[in-house]
Design a protein around this motif. Structure first.
Motif, mmCIF file in Angstrom:
data_model
loop_
_atom_site.group_PDB
_atom_site.id
_atom_site.type_symbol
_atom_site.label_atom_id
_atom_site.label_comp_id
_atom_site.label_asym_id
_atom_site.label_seq_id
_atom_site.Cartn_x
_atom_site.Cartn_y
_atom_site.Cartn_z
ATOM 1 N N ALA A 49 0.836 -1.209 0.000
ATOM 2 C CA ALA A 49 0.000 0.000 0.000
ATOM 3 C C ALA A 49 0.865 1.251 0.000
ATOM 4 N N GLY A 50 1.944 1.234 0.791
ATOM 5 C CA GLY A 50 2.854 2.380 0.833
ATOM 6 C C GLY A 50 3.581 2.597 -0.474
ATOM 7 N N LEU A 51 3.999 1.497 -1.111
ATOM 8 C CA LEU A 51 4.677 1.599 -2.407
ATOM 9 C C LEU A 51 3.736 2.156 -3.474
ATOM 10 N N LEU A 52 2.464 1.755 -3.395
ATOM 11 C CA LEU A 52 1.483 2.275 -4.343
ATOM 12 C C LEU A 52 1.323 3.782 -4.158
ATOM 13 N N GLY A 53 1.265 4.225 -2.905
ATOM 14 C CA GLY A 53 1.179 5.653 -2.643
ATOM 15 C C GLY A 53 2.411 6.399 -3.109
ATOM 16 N N LEU A 54 3.580 5.782 -2.933
ATOM 17 C CA LEU A 54 4.822 6.381 -3.400
ATOM 18 C C LEU A 54 4.824 6.504 -4.923
ATOM 19 N N PHE B 18 2.101 6.768 -6.841
ATOM 20 C CA PHE B 18 1.179 7.857 -7.182
ATOM 21 C C PHE B 18 1.852 9.217 -7.003
ATOM 22 N N SER B 19 2.645 9.353 -5.941
ATOM 23 C CA SER B 19 3.319 10.615 -5.661
ATOM 24 C C SER B 19 4.320 10.946 -6.758
ATOM 25 N N LEU B 20 5.140 9.965 -7.122
ATOM 26 C CA LEU B 20 6.184 10.197 -8.127
ATOM 27 C C LEU B 20 5.586 10.439 -9.508
ATOM 28 N N VAL B 21 4.568 9.648 -9.869
ATOM 29 C CA VAL B 21 3.929 9.830 -11.171
ATOM 30 C C VAL B 21 3.240 11.184 -11.238
ATOM 31 N N GLY B 22 2.610 11.591 -10.130
ATOM 32 C CA GLY B 22 1.952 12.893 -10.094
ATOM 33 C C GLY B 22 2.926 14.039 -10.314
ATOM 34 N N LEU B 23 4.144 13.897 -9.797
ATOM 35 C CA LEU B 23 5.167 14.923 -9.986
ATOM 36 C C LEU B 23 5.762 14.880 -11.389
ATOM 37 N N TYR B 24 5.886 13.667 -11.953
ATOM 38 C CA TYR B 24 6.535 13.480 -13.252
ATOM 39 C C TYR B 24 5.610 13.783 -14.424
ATOM 40 N N SER B 25 4.365 13.368 -14.290
ATOM 41 C CA SER B 25 3.456 13.392 -15.437
ATOM 42 C C SER B 25 2.840 14.763 -15.663
ATOM 43 N N LEU B 26 2.563 15.045 -16.930
ATOM 44 C CA LEU B 26 1.848 16.261 -17.315
ATOM 45 C C LEU B 26 0.337 16.033 -17.368
ATOM 46 N N HIS B 27 -0.103 14.792 -17.167
ATOM 47 C CA HIS B 27 -1.534 14.491 -17.152
ATOM 48 C C HIS B 27 -2.170 15.090 -15.898
ATOM 49 N N GLU B 28 -3.027 16.075 -16.074
ATOM 50 C CA GLU B 28 -3.671 16.703 -14.921
ATOM 51 C C GLU B 28 -4.602 15.735 -14.196
ATOM 52 N N GLU B 29 -5.078 14.711 -14.914
ATOM 53 C CA GLU B 29 -6.031 13.773 -14.309
ATOM 54 C C GLU B 29 -5.412 12.953 -13.185
ATOM 55 N N ILE B 30 -4.081 12.798 -13.183
ATOM 56 C CA ILE B 30 -3.461 11.995 -12.134
ATOM 57 C C ILE B 30 -2.617 12.839 -11.183
ATOM 58 N N SER B 31 -2.700 14.159 -11.336
ATOM 59 C CA SER B 31 -2.053 15.054 -10.380
ATOM 60 C C SER B 31 -2.994 15.290 -9.198
ATOM 61 N N TRP B 32 -2.441 15.739 -8.091
ATOM 62 C CA TRP B 32 -3.228 15.995 -6.879
ATOM 63 C C TRP B 32 -4.135 14.808 -6.563
ATOM 64 N N PRO C 247 2.455 6.812 1.691
ATOM 65 C CA PRO C 247 3.856 6.366 1.750
ATOM 66 C C PRO C 247 4.364 6.166 3.176
ATOM 67 N N LEU C 248 3.737 6.846 4.157
ATOM 68 C CA LEU C 248 4.144 6.664 5.554
ATOM 69 C C LEU C 248 3.842 5.256 6.060
ATOM 70 N N LEU C 249 3.018 4.517 5.329
ATOM 71 C CA LEU C 249 2.773 3.114 5.684
ATOM 72 C C LEU C 249 4.055 2.295 5.587
ATOM 73 N N LEU C 250 4.987 2.726 4.734
ATOM 74 C CA LEU C 250 6.289 2.053 4.644
ATOM 75 C C LEU C 250 7.068 2.217 5.949
ATOM 76 N N VAL C 251 6.996 3.410 6.513
ATOM 77 C CA VAL C 251 7.666 3.669 7.788
ATOM 78 C C VAL C 251 6.982 2.871 8.894
ATOM 79 N N PHE C 252 5.647 2.883 8.880
ATOM 80 C CA PHE C 252 4.888 2.116 9.873
ATOM 81 C C PHE C 252 5.238 0.632 9.788
ATOM 82 N N ALA C 253 5.289 0.100 8.560
ATOM 83 C CA ALA C 253 5.601 -1.321 8.378
ATOM 84 C C ALA C 253 7.005 -1.645 8.887
ATOM 85 N N PHE C 254 7.941 -0.721 8.676
ATOM 86 C CA PHE C 254 9.320 -0.939 9.140
ATOM 87 C C PHE C 254 9.374 -1.049 10.656
ATOM 88 N N TYR C 255 8.735 -0.113 11.352
ATOM 89 C CA TYR C 255 8.761 -0.139 12.815
ATOM 90 C C TYR C 255 7.926 -1.296 13.374
#
Length: 321
Positions: free
Chosen positions: A225-230, A232-246, A255-263
């Protein structure tokens, strides 16, 4: 959406299609994701076009436009010019510039007025798209990759079937601009209901994960789940498609689920509680945000599993503290 030009005297029967792209384009996938892939207009003999659609199992409907001879010639001239000028290529945008919008703009120009347009309503682009997606997991995937833009009130006529509806009723100077719809090739089929491709299989999978009640499964789930959020974040920053931004789905696939999973893996109780509470808060904010949106039902099982596991883990860790 295509424009068919028929002139039997001059033996013309061609279809102009603005939805073409080249799979051999260098860095095709990266350009597609970024949103700078060039689409272009093509023309082909109608019978070749029809053969290809039949081979693909696709239906064809036709709406003949009530244009004057002068308007028809002007349309043909403009379409022909598109093939040999800079107009041939355009940067594809899912909502704002696609095979339908290009045709709508071309016909409105010929008519001299914005006759073809999205009817005014409270519907969002997401509301309009939602009924057309019959495959459940495709629908789920599309709903979570799209961001805030598709929740805006729809003002652009951007889907072929929506254009068909508008053409059935559109008028200019009191006269309809299109003849009644003709079905030229009917390949419509009723897709039988599948338990495996439905919300029931998703709910069953969620319940199975809960019943297994293994820490390793929970950690793996939160990592994914955290990787999926990560992503989405990276694609949103990279892509010019407004439909997948914000993309507010990052609140759920945080992405904080990755930190939660680690601890959680490290059995660090204070950090588990801290990041668990943060992720619970983000999930509740997400739930409140989508409560009146069309996709609520299909993402609800994922939201429920998130909250159930996060709250359960946090409560258990607080007892151990």
């Amino acid at each position: 959406t295509g424009i068919r030009i028929t002139d039997f005297v001059n033996q013309i029967d061609v279809v102009y299609n603005y939805g073409a792209f080249d799979f051999t384009t260098p860095n095709f996938m990266m350009k597609f994701v970024k949103g700078d892939l060039q689409y272009f207009v093509t023309n082909e003999n109608y019978y070749d076009f029809e053969f290809n659609y039949k081979q693909d199992g696709r239906s064809i409907v036709e709406q003949e436009l009530n244009l004057t001879s002068q308007q028809k010639q002007q349309l043909l001239n403009e379409l022909s010019n598109s093939l040999t000028s800079d107009e041939r290529f355009y940067t594809y945008k899912f909502i704002d510039k696609n095979c339908t919008t290009m045709v709508v703009d071309k016909i409105n120009k010929i008519l001299g007025s914005e006759v073809l347009k999205q009817p005014k309503s409270e519907q969002s682009y997401r509301d309009i798209l939602y009924p057309y997606m019959s495959d459940f997991y495709m629908k789920l995937g599309i709903q979570i990759i799209f961001g805030a833009k598709v929740d805006e009130p729809a003002t652009r006529l951007f889907l072929p079937l929506e254009l068909e509806k508008v053409l059935e009723t559109a008028t200019l100077n009191g006269k309809k601009i299109a003849q009644p719809t003709k079905v030229l090739n009917d390949n419509s089929v009723t897709v039988p209901f599948s338990w495996l491709n439905s919300i029931y299989s998703l709910v069953a999978a969620m319940l199975l994960l809960i019943l297994l009640n293994k820490k390793s499964i929970q950690i793996t789930y939160f990592i994914l789940a955290g990787l999926l959020g990560l992503f989405f974040s990276l694609v949103g920053l990279y892509s010019l498609h407004e439909e997948i931004s914000w993309n507010y789905n990052i609140l759920l696939f945080n992405p904080l689920l990755l930190v939660f999973a680690f601890y959680y893996w490290k059995n660090n109780t204070p950090k588990i509680i801290l990041f668990g509470q943060i992720c619970i808060a983000f999930t509740l904010i997400y739930l409140a945000y989508i409560v009146n949106k069309v996709q609520l039902l299909i993402v609800l099982p994922i939201v429920a599993l998130h909250l159930f596991w996060l709250i359960r883990v946090v409560i258990r860790e607080k007892k151990l503290k």
